[in-house]
Scaffold this active site. Structure first.
Site, PDB file in Angstrom:
ATOM      1  CG  HIS A  47      -6.661   4.463  11.177  1.00  0.00           C
ATOM      2  ND1 HIS A  47      -5.920   5.457  10.592  1.00  0.00           N
ATOM      3  CD2 HIS A  47      -6.096   3.298  10.806  1.00  0.00           C
ATOM      4  CE1 HIS A  47      -4.932   4.900   9.893  1.00  0.00           C
ATOM      5  NE2 HIS A  47      -5.028   3.583  10.015  1.00  0.00           N
ATOM      6  N   GLY A  89      -2.050  -1.605   6.089  1.00  0.00           N
ATOM      7  CA  GLY A  89      -2.702  -0.669   5.174  1.00  0.00           C
ATOM      8  C   GLY A  89      -2.312  -0.969   3.736  1.00  0.00           C
ATOM      9  N   GLY A  90      -1.356  -0.212   3.219  1.00  0.00           N
ATOM     10  CA  GLY A  90      -0.956  -0.300   1.806  1.00  0.00           C
ATOM     11  C   GLY A  90      -0.752  -1.714   1.290  1.00  0.00           C
ATOM     12  N   GLY A 108       1.958   4.448   6.482  1.00  0.00           N
ATOM     13  CA  GLY A 108       1.988   4.899   5.093  1.00  0.00           C
ATOM     14  C   GLY A 108       3.272   5.600   4.691  1.00  0.00           C
ATOM     15  CD  GLU A 127      -4.745   6.919   7.357  1.00  0.00           C
ATOM     16  OE1 GLU A 127      -5.767   6.353   6.943  1.00  0.00           O
ATOM     17  OE2 GLU A 127      -3.598   6.490   7.113  1.00  0.00           O
ATOM     18  CB  SER A 161       5.555   1.008   6.863  1.00  0.00           C
ATOM     19  OG  SER A 161       5.162   2.338   6.567  1.00  0.00           O
ATOM     20  CD  GLU A 163      -2.437   1.127  12.731  1.00  0.00           C
ATOM     21  OE1 GLU A 163      -2.171   0.283  11.869  1.00  0.00           O
ATOM     22  OE2 GLU A 163      -3.245   2.047  12.543  1.00  0.00           O
ATOM     23  CG  ASN A 196      -7.392   0.575   7.149  1.00  0.00           C
ATOM     24  OD1 ASN A 196      -8.405   0.779   6.476  1.00  0.00           O
ATOM     25  ND2 ASN A 196      -6.790   1.537   7.834  1.00  0.00           N
ATOM     26  CD1 TRP A 197      -7.875  -3.704   2.175  1.00  0.00           C
ATOM     27  CD2 TRP A 197      -9.615  -3.905   0.796  1.00  0.00           C
ATOM     28  NE1 TRP A 197      -7.988  -5.025   1.842  1.00  0.00           N
ATOM     29  CE2 TRP A 197      -9.058  -5.177   0.991  1.00  0.00           C
ATOM     30  CE3 TRP A 197     -10.738  -3.781  -0.039  1.00  0.00           C
ATOM     31  CZ2 TRP A 197      -9.561  -6.323   0.389  1.00  0.00           C
ATOM     32  CZ3 TRP A 197     -11.249  -4.919  -0.640  1.00  0.00           C
ATOM     33  CH2 TRP A 197     -10.663  -6.182  -0.432  1.00  0.00           C
ATOM     34  CE  LYS A 198      -4.069   3.165   5.438  1.00  0.00           C
ATOM     35  NZ  LYS A 198      -3.067   4.046   5.975  1.00  0.00           N
TER      36      LYS A 198
END
Ligand code: PEP
Length: 261
Positions: A94, A236-237, A175, A96, A215, A169, A9-11
């Site tokens: 998600h 993600g990151g 993150g 976010e 993470s 998640e 997930n590149w957000k």
């Protein structure tokens, strides 16, 4: 047998040219990694060029969100009809989106149903916040999110286990660099399957893939995928670094391959 699964997930990161560059850096190594389904979820504006770059490869494409209506006066939104020409998957619910864009369980349910109706495979995200975790409410939250998101979804006709992926998640792990332990994640994912068995049946609960997210890096992925309950990761990151994401996919394939042989 559930095929292991890793999604990046590149957000809201990467311009179109940066996204293309990232694909260039990982495409060959990722394509060659067998025994795991690999999905990239770049921002909407990069879906068209990346869909072209991925043609003929084993890497699949996903979007990060979607509106539930097919078309109409919804300025700024993207519909399932638009996405289904480009991608196979769509991340829905998600944390976010729930936290910053007020997405409710009811909206997530409408989105999951619209995605399935339009031949898109949802990656449905669920997970508790820190305070909920600390007050022992993880199972209550996860159960509520699942039951509401999946309300009214028929199983038989849709062959749901092949079309839906769940990502557990915990919000406090996303993150933050503070991943859950493999043991914690596996216990909650075990519970997720109990709830899925109650919603539908045990066969579906056992066939459906459930991921961990929060993470995940190349340094800790092994801890998660060593548990039979955890089928892979939503990343993600670390998915913004080609070497990291390739390593996460490779380790997942290797560890799950050993366990099944
Ligand atoms: C995510 O965005 O779904 C996620 C798990 O992020 P991160 O890996 O950066 O915690």
């Amino acid at each position: 047998m559930r095929l292991p699964f890793v999604a990046g997930n590149w957000k809201m990161n990467t311009t179109v040219s940066e996204a293309e560059q990232l694909v260039v850096e990982m495409i060959e190594r990722l394509d060659r990694t067998e025994g795991v389904e690999k999905v990239l979820c770049p921002p909407f504006v990069s879906l068209v060029p990346i869909s072209m770059m991925l043609q003929g490869s084993s890497i699949k494409l996903g979007a990060q969100n979607m509106y539930f209506e097919a078309a109409g006066a919804y300025t700024g939104e993207i519909s399932p009809l638009m996405l289904r020409e480009l991608c196979e998957f769509v991340i829905l619910g998600h944390s976010e989106r729930r936290a910053y864009f007020n997405e409710t369980d009811e909206m997530v349910n409408k989105k999951v149903r619209a995605a399935l109706k339009n031949e898109l495979k949802p990656i449905l995200c669920i997970g508790e916040r820190l305070a909920e975790n600390e007050s022992g409410k993880t199972e209550e939250v996860v159960s509520r999110q699942l039951r509401k998101a999946l309300e009214g979804i028929e199983t038989g006709a849709l062959n749901i286990a092949k079309k839906l992926v769940i990502a557990y998640e915990p919000v406090w792990a996303i993150g933050t660099g503070k991943a859950a332990s493999g043991k914690q994640a596996a216990a909650t994912i075990h519970f997720v399957r109990d709830v899925l068995a109650q919603i539908w049946n045990d066969g579906i609960a056992q066939d459906l893939r459930v991921l961990y997210g929060g993470s995940v890096t190349s340094a800790n992925i092994a801890e998660f995928v060593s548990y039979p309950e955890i089928d892979g990761a939503l990343v993600g990151g670390a998915s913004l670094k080609a070497d990291e994401f390739v390593s996460i996919a490779r380790q997942t394939a290797e560890i799950k391959g050993k366990k099944s042989s």
